[in-house]
Design an enzyme around this catalytic site. Structure first.
Site, PDB file in Angstrom:
ATOM      1  N   GLY A  46       1.464   1.585   2.530  1.00 22.69           N
ATOM      2  CA  GLY A  46       0.913   2.702   1.774  1.00 22.69           C
ATOM      3  C   GLY A  46       2.003   3.721   1.509  1.00 22.69           C
ATOM      4  N   GLN A  51       5.631  11.814  -0.567  1.00 24.37           N
ATOM      5  CA  GLN A  51       6.717  11.143   0.160  1.00 24.37           C
ATOM      6  C   GLN A  51       7.916  10.828  -0.739  1.00 24.37           C
ATOM      7  OE1 GLN A  51       3.851   8.110   2.056  1.00 24.37           O
ATOM      8  NE2 GLN A  51       5.467   8.356   3.586  1.00 24.37           N
ATOM      9  N   CYS A  88       5.098   5.629   9.874  1.00 28.01           N
ATOM     10  CA  CYS A  88       5.142   6.255   8.554  1.00 28.01           C
ATOM     11  C   CYS A  88       6.544   6.125   7.996  1.00 28.01           C
ATOM     12  CB  CYS A  88       4.765   7.730   8.690  1.00 28.01           C
ATOM     13  SG  CYS A  88       4.824   8.646   7.151  1.00 28.01           S
ATOM     14  N   LEU A  89       6.641   5.792   6.725  1.00 33.97           N
ATOM     15  CA  LEU A  89       7.966   5.649   6.104  1.00 33.97           C
ATOM     16  C   LEU A  89       8.725   6.980   6.102  1.00 33.97           C
ATOM     17  CD1 LEU A  89       7.078   3.339   3.081  1.00 33.97           C
ATOM     18  CD2 LEU A  89       8.077   2.683   5.288  1.00 33.97           C
ATOM     19  N   HIS A 130      -4.544   7.906   6.380  1.00 33.57           N
ATOM     20  CA  HIS A 130      -3.150   8.321   6.595  1.00 33.57           C
ATOM     21  C   HIS A 130      -2.538   8.839   5.288  1.00 33.57           C
ATOM     22  CE1 HIS A 130       1.013   7.511   8.398  1.00 33.57           C
ATOM     23  NE2 HIS A 130       1.269   7.716   7.129  1.00 33.57           N
ATOM     24  N   GLU A 131      -2.735   8.088   4.207  1.00 36.47           N
ATOM     25  CA  GLU A 131      -2.127   8.487   2.928  1.00 36.47           C
ATOM     26  C   GLU A 131      -2.779   9.752   2.378  1.00 36.47           C
ATOM     27  OE1 GLU A 131       0.580   7.142   2.393  1.00 36.47           O
ATOM     28  OE2 GLU A 131       0.273   5.417   3.697  1.00 36.47           O
ATOM     29  N   HIS A 134      -1.363  12.827   3.800  1.00 25.43           N
ATOM     30  CA  HIS A 134      -0.094  13.255   3.181  1.00 25.43           C
ATOM     31  C   HIS A 134      -0.337  14.239   2.046  1.00 25.43           C
ATOM     32  CE1 HIS A 134       3.118  11.024   5.110  1.00 25.43           C
ATOM     33  NE2 HIS A 134       2.499   9.868   4.972  1.00 25.43           N
TER      34      HIS A 134
END
Ligand code: ZN
Length: 145
Positions: A46, A51, A88-89, A130-131, A134
């Protein structure tokens, strides 16, 4: 398509609240394609627009069942609780346990400006939560149990 730089937790853009999108334009469709390519390249499931430094309410997801984008996503129903490990990226090298709803109903629009409603559970539900976090400037490290 192009790879986009993924910003990491030191960058305060990740703490901003992203703006709703009025319409998915050609430019935003390109952003969505680039976000997907960037996500696959980084081995993620995701990615949220903030991000890549874009403060708009756009996410892309592929948990292995095919890619999709969701614009202006909102969680309209939550059921159950589940604790599982997340990473997380934008927080490279870290992971931890986070409590999430086990099942969610998420509504938004797709890249063609059509309304969509997704009933998700398990990993997909976790990824969506999660996304969407963000988009409100929230990282999983804020929610460790
Ligand atoms: Zn993340």
């Amino acid at each position: 398509m192009a790879l986009l730089p993924i910003i990491t937790k030191e960058n305060e853009l990740l703490r901003e609240v992203s703006k709703p999108v009025d319409r998915v334009t050609k430019k935003r469709k390109k952003l969505i394609k680039d976000m997907l390519e960037t996500m696959y390249q980084a081995d993620g499931i995701g990615l949220a627009a903030p991000q890549v430094g874009v403060l708009e309410r756009i996410i892309v997801v592929d948990i292995g069942e095919g890619p999709f984008a969701l614009i202006n996503p909102s969680i309209n129903k939550k059921e159950g609780e589940e604790i599982a490990v997340e990473g997380c990226l934008s927080v490279p090298g870290e992971s931890g346990y986070v409590k999430r709803a086990e099942r969610v109903v998420v509504e938004g629009i797709d890249e063609n400006n059509k309304p969509v409603r997704i009933e998700a559970e398990g990993l997909l539900a976790r990824c969506l939560q999660h996304e969407i976090d963000h988009l409100d400037g929230v990282l999983f490290i804020d929610k460790l149990v």
